[in-house]
Scaffold this active site. Structure first.
Site, PDB file in Angstrom:
ATOM      1  N   GLU A  87      40.423  62.808  43.360  1.00 11.61           N
ATOM      2  CA  GLU A  87      41.025  62.520  42.056  1.00 11.61           C
ATOM      3  C   GLU A  87      40.777  63.664  41.075  1.00 11.61           C
ATOM      4  O   GLU A  87      41.643  64.012  40.269  1.00 11.61           O
ATOM      5  CB  GLU A  87      40.443  61.213  41.517  1.00 11.61           C
ATOM      6  CG  GLU A  87      41.239  60.602  40.403  1.00 11.61           C
ATOM      7  CD  GLU A  87      40.881  59.133  40.194  1.00 11.61           C
ATOM      8  OE1 GLU A  87      41.383  58.292  40.966  1.00 11.61           O
ATOM      9  OE2 GLU A  87      40.084  58.838  39.296  1.00 11.61           O
ATOM     10  N   GLU A  94      43.188  66.256  41.925  1.00 13.51           N
ATOM     11  CA  GLU A  94      44.511  65.823  41.452  1.00 13.51           C
ATOM     12  C   GLU A  94      44.623  66.066  39.940  1.00 13.51           C
ATOM     13  O   GLU A  94      45.641  66.565  39.457  1.00 13.51           O
ATOM     14  CB  GLU A  94      44.702  64.330  41.768  1.00 13.51           C
ATOM     15  CG  GLU A  94      46.062  63.781  41.384  1.00 13.51           C
ATOM     16  CD  GLU A  94      46.191  62.273  41.630  1.00 13.51           C
ATOM     17  OE1 GLU A  94      45.180  61.622  41.993  1.00 13.51           O
ATOM     18  OE2 GLU A  94      47.302  61.747  41.454  1.00 13.51           O
ATOM     19  N   CYS A 144      41.330  52.831  41.070  1.00 12.80           N
ATOM     20  CA  CYS A 144      40.389  52.149  41.988  1.00 12.80           C
ATOM     21  C   CYS A 144      40.485  50.638  41.925  1.00 12.80           C
ATOM     22  O   CYS A 144      40.093  49.963  42.864  1.00 12.80           O
ATOM     23  CB  CYS A 144      38.938  52.467  41.675  1.00 12.80           C
ATOM     24  SG  CYS A 144      38.601  54.028  40.970  1.00 12.80           S
ATOM     25  N   SER A 176      46.793  57.658  39.459  1.00 13.66           N
ATOM     26  CA  SER A 176      46.333  58.574  40.503  1.00 13.66           C
ATOM     27  C   SER A 176      46.861  58.072  41.841  1.00 13.66           C
ATOM     28  O   SER A 176      46.910  56.867  42.094  1.00 13.66           O
ATOM     29  CB  SER A 176      44.811  58.589  40.520  1.00 13.66           C
ATOM     30  OG  SER A 176      44.357  59.113  41.752  1.00 13.66           O
ATOM     31  N   LYS A 178      40.314  42.686  45.612  1.00 18.13           N
ATOM     32  CA  LYS A 178      40.192  43.541  46.800  1.00 18.13           C
ATOM     33  C   LYS A 178      40.703  42.820  48.046  1.00 18.13           C
ATOM     34  O   LYS A 178      41.118  43.455  49.006  1.00 18.13           O
ATOM     35  CB  LYS A 178      38.743  43.977  46.996  1.00 18.13           C
ATOM     36  CG  LYS A 178      38.211  44.888  45.899  1.00 18.13           C
ATOM     37  CD  LYS A 178      38.579  46.334  46.112  1.00 18.13           C
ATOM     38  CE  LYS A 178      38.109  47.217  44.976  1.00 18.13           C
ATOM     39  NZ  LYS A 178      38.778  48.524  44.962  1.00 18.13           N
ATOM     40  N   GLU A 234      44.283  43.525  47.827  1.00 14.92           N
ATOM     41  CA  GLU A 234      44.514  44.956  48.052  1.00 14.92           C
ATOM     42  C   GLU A 234      44.470  45.295  49.547  1.00 14.92           C
ATOM     43  O   GLU A 234      45.325  46.021  50.058  1.00 14.92           O
ATOM     44  CB  GLU A 234      43.448  45.770  47.304  1.00 14.92           C
ATOM     45  CG  GLU A 234      43.626  47.278  47.421  1.00 14.92           C
ATOM     46  CD  GLU A 234      42.424  48.052  46.859  1.00 14.92           C
ATOM     47  OE1 GLU A 234      41.272  47.631  47.076  1.00 14.92           O
ATOM     48  OE2 GLU A 234      42.652  49.081  46.214  1.00 14.92           O
ATOM     49  N   GLU A 239      50.880  49.225  52.587  1.00 11.77           N
ATOM     50  CA  GLU A 239      50.817  50.689  52.505  1.00 11.77           C
ATOM     51  C   GLU A 239      49.397  51.222  52.677  1.00 11.77           C
ATOM     52  O   GLU A 239      49.198  52.421  52.827  1.00 11.77           O
ATOM     53  CB  GLU A 239      51.434  51.184  51.189  1.00 11.77           C
ATOM     54  CG  GLU A 239      50.753  50.739  49.915  1.00 11.77           C
ATOM     55  CD  GLU A 239      51.239  49.382  49.392  1.00 11.77           C
ATOM     56  OE1 GLU A 239      51.764  48.580  50.196  1.00 11.77           O
ATOM     57  OE2 GLU A 239      51.059  49.127  48.193  1.00 11.77           O
ATOM     58  N   CYS A 265      33.351  46.678  37.485  1.00 14.97           N
ATOM     59  CA  CYS A 265      33.092  45.877  38.689  1.00 14.97           C
ATOM     60  C   CYS A 265      31.811  45.056  38.608  1.00 14.97           C
ATOM     61  O   CYS A 265      31.684  44.057  39.311  1.00 14.97           O
ATOM     62  CB  CYS A 265      32.990  46.781  39.902  1.00 14.97           C
ATOM     63  SG  CYS A 265      34.513  47.621  40.244  1.00 14.97           S
TER      64      CYS A 265
HETATM   65 FE1  HC1 Z   1      34.527  48.726  42.283  1.00 15.88          FE
HETATM   66 FE2  HC1 Z   1      35.370  50.816  43.435  1.00 15.88          FE
HETATM   67  S1  HC1 Z   1      33.869  50.797  41.731  1.00 15.88           S
HETATM   68  S2  HC1 Z   1      36.723  49.341  42.366  1.00 15.88           S
HETATM   69  O1  HC1 Z   1      34.915  48.884  40.479  1.00 15.88           O
HETATM   70  O2  HC1 Z   1      36.319  52.320  42.715  1.00 15.88           O
HETATM   71  O3  HC1 Z   1      35.356  46.168  43.369  1.00 15.88           O
HETATM   72  O4  HC1 Z   1      31.693  48.165  42.561  1.00 15.88           O
HETATM   73  O5  HC1 Z   1      34.051  49.027  45.184  1.00 15.88           O
HETATM   74  O6  HC1 Z   1      36.946  50.551  46.040  1.00 15.88           O
HETATM   75  O7  HC1 Z   1      33.459  52.634  44.796  1.00 15.88           O
HETATM   76  C1  HC1 Z   1      34.945  47.055  42.877  1.00 15.88           C
HETATM   77  C2  HC1 Z   1      32.738  48.255  42.405  1.00 15.88           C
HETATM   78  C3  HC1 Z   1      34.421  49.320  44.150  1.00 15.88           C
HETATM   79  C4  HC1 Z   1      36.370  50.732  45.037  1.00 15.88           C
HETATM   80  C5  HC1 Z   1      34.195  51.944  44.356  1.00 15.88           C
END
Ligand code: HC1
Ligand code: SF4
Length: 573
Positions: free
Chosen positions: A278, A281, A298, A318, A357, A360, A365, A502
């Site tokens: 990132e 990028e 994220c 991103s 998550k 996700e 994709e 998180c």
């Molecule tokens: Fe997160 Fe991440 S920090 S998104 O906030 O970018 O869930 O902890 O795992 O994938 O590393 C959450 C936390 C996590 C991702 C990372």
């Protein structure tokens, strides 16, 4: 200051304080159900009623203090009124506590115990019977457990600016649901789980994946690899009586090993990898006139929010996959090749503080060669449940390390779990790469803390880089609106879908409304991560030797063709 007396104790508090907060200060816990600090303060459930000598009892959560007020919180009449309230709620509540997701963590159950409700069937009669909505990949709604407190509605509407759930119907038929009674999966829910975190009972919980993970662990034909997110270590201990704010990284690694995972890697490793991708990028967009501000990608709740409600900002996102997806992709490519295992026989389990998550991981994709990057996602709560099921004495486990190399991280990876952490980690690396100078101080405190939108201007060489950080999608919406209107211009923005980032994601250990009056989990859990960062030998992602080795041996450069194939993605409006 305002002076009043509560149950004979005199208290002095600032004007505008509620009687509920003043009582807390005096060491008196007034029971609450619909109240949730800063989120839902509507005085609806009448559990917090107090006697001020007025004609009717007042709801302490919305009653401001007044000079000379003489409040009684605990008279026989008040106790009886509260008990009747509870008994009436129970008359339309399914009361199957033993297999309830919130058994022993339910505020209704606790209150019945505290207030001495000894006949849960006192007002037995007709009950509503609702179908359970479990079509969402992340969230289950069971209205048979709902007490209509509206805490979830406030979280969804106000904290997240999503508003896909609300009260419908009237009287006995009132229920919480989505427009036209659609399941959550068919409305524009972002899967963030903030409704779960707000719910006092078991009316909302995550879609259970523990059975699927146990099955994987019992399948001898599979190599099952686990990766916990940065924020999990900041809160998992709470499920085992360890004080909030204690990071339990070593015990967590030990517990995962004892559960039978073949490799215990760490999402923090891929957080460092994300910064390389990132950061590169960002520098590329700066130098080549690319779309700015670059916005972090994220947080899958945030991504869905952007895709659904602010699609004009999709080009700003991103292209980096989120760290745990990157980790999954690297496990099934780089690591599989290194250890000579067919990627089809590798299963990746992510332990996440996040319910989005789960959604996700199912996005088509986010995979490679027909294999999903991540196979199963369990929340911090689900991991705690598995540890308990396995009879592991978590609090007394020794500290163990993650497995090399996809378990080796710097402090920059650790702080991803707190709001501002991704930005700070990126700045540490971008600064040094652009200026070719070593940072004297790696702490970018301007982007830390729990203010809804944080801003800073950071001098990177000749350029003043304007950055902003938002957490909770309502704050993100405010920030995006200020960019749309031309009022603000930024180069780089971090957005995390949940307030606090998180550490207070929708999959973290539940913190009751009473406890939230005593402490702020956002701050305490974040402190655990910043502390871990401060004590790490390396604190910048580009100093992660194992990441550098992976570029040298496998990926080539950051943003290389192979890196793009494995570690980047696209979004859909
Ligand atoms: Fe997160 Fe991440 S920090 S998104 O906030 O970018 O869930 O902890 O795992 O994938 O590393 C959450 C936390 C996590 C991702 C990372
Ligand atoms: Fe609202 Fe988030 Fe709950 Fe969906 S998961 S209903 S968006 S609070």
């Amino acid at each position: 200051l305002v002076k009043l007396t509560i149950d004979g104790v005199s208290v002095e508090v600032p004007a505008g304080t509620t009687v509920l907060e003043a009582a807390k200060k005096a060491g008196i816990n007034i029971p609450t159900l619909c109240y949730l600090k800063d989120i839902n303060q509507i005085g609806a459930c009448r559990m917090c009623i107090v006697d001020t000598g007025a004609r009717a009892f007042g709801a302490a959560c919305v009653l401001p203090v007044a000079n000379g007020m003489n409040v009684k919180t605990n008279t026989p009449k008040i106790r009886e009124a509260r008990r009747v309230n509870l008994e009436l709620l129970l008359s339309n509540h399914d009361k199957k506590c033993l297999d309830c997701a919130r058994n022993q963590k339910c505020e209704l159950q606790q209150m019945c115990q505290d207030l001495g409700v000894d006949d849960v069937d006192k007002y037995k009669g007709k009950m509503n019977e609702y179908d359970i909505d479990d079509l969402s990949p992340s969230i289950v709604r069971n209205n048979n457990k709902c007490i209509l407190c509206r805490r979830c509605v406030a979280a969804c509407n106000n904290t997240q600016a999503v508003g896909v759930i609300g009260p419908m119907g009237r009287g006995f038929k009132t229920k919480i649901g989505s427009a036209w009674e659609q399941p959550l999966n068919d409305v524009a829910c972002i899967n963030c789980g903030q409704c779960i975190a707000a719910c006092p009972t078991g009316a909302l919980y995550e879609k259970d994946s523990t059975k699927a993970v146990w099955d994987l662990l019992n399948d001898e034909t599979k190599t099952v690899v686990v990766q916990p997110a940065p924020a999990v270590r900041a809160a998992l201990g709470e499920e085992f009586g360890i004080p909030m704010g204690t990071s339990v990284t070593g015990k967590m690694a030990a517990a995962l090993r004892r559960l039978g995972f073949n490799k215990v890697f760490d999402t923090d490793w891929a957080a460092d990898l994300t910064i390389m991708e990132e950061g590169t990028e960002f520098i590329g967009r700066l130098n080549n006139g690319g779309v700015l501000p670059l916005i972090t990608s994220c947080s899958p709740g945030w991504i869905k929010f952007c895709e659904t409600y602010y699609p004009d900002f999709i080009p700003n996102l991103s292209s980096c996959k989120s760290p745990h997806e990157m980790e999954g992709a690297m496990i099934k490519s780089y690591w599989a090749e290194k250890v000579g295992i067919d990627p089809k026989d590798i299963k990746v389990v992510s332990v996440m503080p996040c319910t989005a998550k789960k959604f996700e991981a199912k996005r088509p994709e986010l995979g490679h060669n027909g294999l999903a990057d991540v196979d199963e996602v369990i929340t911090t709560r689900e991991l705690a449940k598995m540890i308990k099921e396995a009879g592991i004495d978590f609090a007394n486990l020794p500290d163990e390390d993650f497995d090399p190399v996809l378990g080796e991280s710097t402090g920059a990876g650790v702080i991803f779990g707190a709001t501002g952490g991704v930005m700070e980690a990126a700045l540490r690396t971008v600064y040094e790469i652009v200026t070719k100078e070593t940072l004297d101080k790696v702490d970018f405190t301007a982007v830390r803390g729990i203010e809804g939108v944080k801003e800073a201007t950071i001098k990177v060489g000749d350029l003043d880089v304007n950055v902003a950080v938002a957490h909770g999608t309502a704050n993100a919406a405010k920030l995006l609106d200020s960019i749309r209107s031309g009022e603000k211009t930024y180069h780089f923005i971090e957005v995390m879908g949940c307030p606090g980032g998180c550490v207070t994601g929708g999959g973290q250990p539940i913190v009751s409304a009473q406890k939230r009056m005593e402490c702020d989990p956002k701050t305490l859990r974040a402190a655990a991560l910043y502390n871990e960062d401060a004590n790490k030998p390396q604190r910048k992602s580009h100093e992660n030797a194992s990441i550098m080795a992976v570029y040298k041996d496998y990926l080539g450069e950051p943003n290389s063709h192979l890196a793009h194939e494995l570690l980047h993605t696209h979004y859909t409006a």
